[in-house]
Design an enzyme around this catalytic site. Sequence first.
Site, short mmCIF file in Angstrom:
data_model
loop_
_atom_site.label_atom_id
_atom_site.label_comp_id
_atom_site.label_asym_id
_atom_site.label_seq_id
_atom_site.Cartn_x
_atom_site.Cartn_y
_atom_site.Cartn_z
N ASP A 84 -7.73 -7.52 0.58
CA ASP A 84 -6.79 -7.71 1.69
C ASP A 84 -7.52 -7.26 2.95
O ASP A 84 -8.41 -6.42 2.89
CB ASP A 84 -5.53 -6.87 1.54
CG ASP A 84 -5.77 -5.43 1.97
OD1 ASP A 84 -6.39 -4.67 1.19
OD2 ASP A 84 -5.38 -5.05 3.09
N ASP A 86 0.86 -1.18 0.00
CA ASP A 86 0.00 0.00 0.00
C ASP A 86 0.90 1.23 0.00
O ASP A 86 2.12 1.13 0.06
CB ASP A 86 -0.95 -0.03 1.20
CG ASP A 86 -0.21 0.17 2.50
OD1 ASP A 86 1.03 0.40 2.48
OD2 ASP A 86 -0.85 0.10 3.55
#
Lengths: 376, 376
Positions: free
Chosen positions: B271, B92
């Site tokens: 996720d 991320d």
Amino acid sequence: MEFKLLGTDLQSQARAGLITTDHGQIETPIFMPVGTVGSVKGVLHRELENDIKAQIILGNTYHLYLRPGLDVLKQAGGLHKFASWNRPILTDSGGYQVFSLADMRKLTAQGASFRSHIDGSAHLFTPESVMDIQRVIGADIVMAFDECPPGDADYDYAKKSLDLTERWLDRCVQRFDSTEPHYGYSQTLFPIIQGCVYSDLRKRAAENVQKYNRDGYAIGGLSVGEPAEVMYQMVEVVNGILPKDKPRYLMGVGTPENILESIALGVDMFDCVMPTRNGRNGMLFTSEGIINIRNKKWQNDFSPIDPFGPTFVDSRYTKAYLRHLFIAKEMLGPQIASIHNLGFYLWLVKEARRHILEGDFLAWKNEMVKKVSRRL
Amino acid sequence: MEFKLLGTDLQSQARAGLITTDHGQIETPIFMPVGTVGSVKGVLHRELENDIKAQIILGNTYHLYLRPGLDVLKQAGGLHKFASWNRPILTDSGGYQVFSLADMRKLTAQGASFRSHIDGSAHLFTPESVMDIQRVIGADIVMAFDECPPGDADYDYAKKSLDLTERWLDRCVQRFDSTEPHYGYSQTLFPIIQGCVYSDLRKRAAENVQKYNRDGYAIGGLSVGEPAEVMYQMVEVVNGILPKDKPRYLMGVGTPENILESIALGVDMFDCVMPTRNGRNGMLFTSEGIINIRNKKWQNDFSPIDPFGPTFVDSRYTKAYLRHLFIAKEMLGPQIASIHNLGFYLWLVKEARRHILEGDFLAWKNEMVKKVSRRL
């Protein structure tokens, strides 16, 4: 239980043997990982079996009695089934934990009353109840209920404590021998030799236990603060008296160096929380020395944790990665360190056994002691 | 990176596909375990590979930037080598963590300045620096730097925030496309679609990202407190606009039910920390429902954790044993629960994929949603 002595070193007292239990065989000298409440902390059973190659693990009677408790253990069919461990188990008698963990403990001739360190509830351990509890837990090897006096106990205290331990042993044997195992496989009872750091008490204790002619004998109350040299002296005194055809178990010992020196003095079995407890704090034992993995010197060291180590973690993970896990407080760090350390301990006793059988134990041991005790 | 759409459900928007990266293939729909600082908490890499069968894991740029830091990661040759993970990794952008974890954060057009939650040190993330950081980390899929507004942001805030995210995306793409990977394998950049719970903003964002024609697109800023129905509405709006030939990644989602419903809406990648974080607290997700293993009702339940579960822990350990580990605060409890939950999540998306390809996804999904969301 059966014990076969397969070889004795000519230059030391070291011995190689084979214990047979209803849950399988144990090659001695052996190290037994500590599974306090039915779990070796941080290590899955599959890793214990396949990677660490543990042949027997320990359970703590005090802890198991409090949690999960006897009802659950009995319904499960004993600790082996409860914890899904189908190899041998040894349980201690709870004596040590009562004196080190429990609150409000009070010692009488009858037994030890104490309060749970978890919820403060009141309990009484007697030689008889501790035998019954270990019947319910169902360990292959159960230990006599003893008093473990502090390492700095004076002679009078040590002697009175040994008197009590010997009276309790008598009651343990009577109770154990008049009861049956619950789960269809056999159990055996090891007496514990106390006597603090006093040779004559140790001698007396080692002679006393033999009148019960059990399958094995344990040396307790050492590694509780006394110098290592004193511990070795006591082991030497005791092992000089114990019969050669029975395994000898040195309880709660120790560092890799302690284990190697004690094997040379004729000890066959060991247990200790050190590989897991110290592992969880970032201390790694290796064949080249001791590593504090939290040290900044490992920050950029991308070499394997232990290039000569026996388990998959040793070659897969680098020192830099393991250090990072510890610094970042990731639980994977303690997990990897525990697998590594236990794998190393089991490798160490296996190597010792090989060298005993091959006849070059003493030279190997002397070389190894230097290596395993240095700081890297 | 390449994406092949292999099948689309006729009764829903669900899709089955195959992503190919330089570190291997990913079958979609896929769930990606979260490896915050280069470690999926409590789970060894061997278990991730062989038992859980994770095909790709996540790393958090914010955490990895602070620890172990870019110097170590660069010297290690990137995160794959550092963490000994040879399958795909997605990182991320750190945006979410800066706004949820860091102290003293300050947002400007230039970027986000903040203080480390670890040592208070001052840092600045810009779209450019975050691209450079992810080049050093070396993830296969890197995410654009965005602002993730709170779930209850009003329209004005949400619109201004999206303006900023879109300007930042432009800078991210420019920087990413003018730099090269460090380690010889290719990396790809996914834009993130924001817009809070406002359909017109989501629509605008979904249209805007397409002008960059990237290999995949992410939907961010959901599952941050809004009702699940609103989340599904936003996903539907966005997926109605996104191209069919690119994977869609719904960030930070969610429960098994959320995942199944979102697959039905055409999401390909997920996720979430839920399987590991909730697992560490004793919550187990199974194909029959949700178990709070700490509950007293499991105390004497000697049936397997999950008789239909895909991993070795499901059949080896009983509910009673796992409960005991949690009650006794043994770290093995969280370890077993994490392996179980991740194994279940990966099994769930694999089953979803199979049913999409076999043409009976919707009926299976509707049945499964009922099961996985009930409390046992």
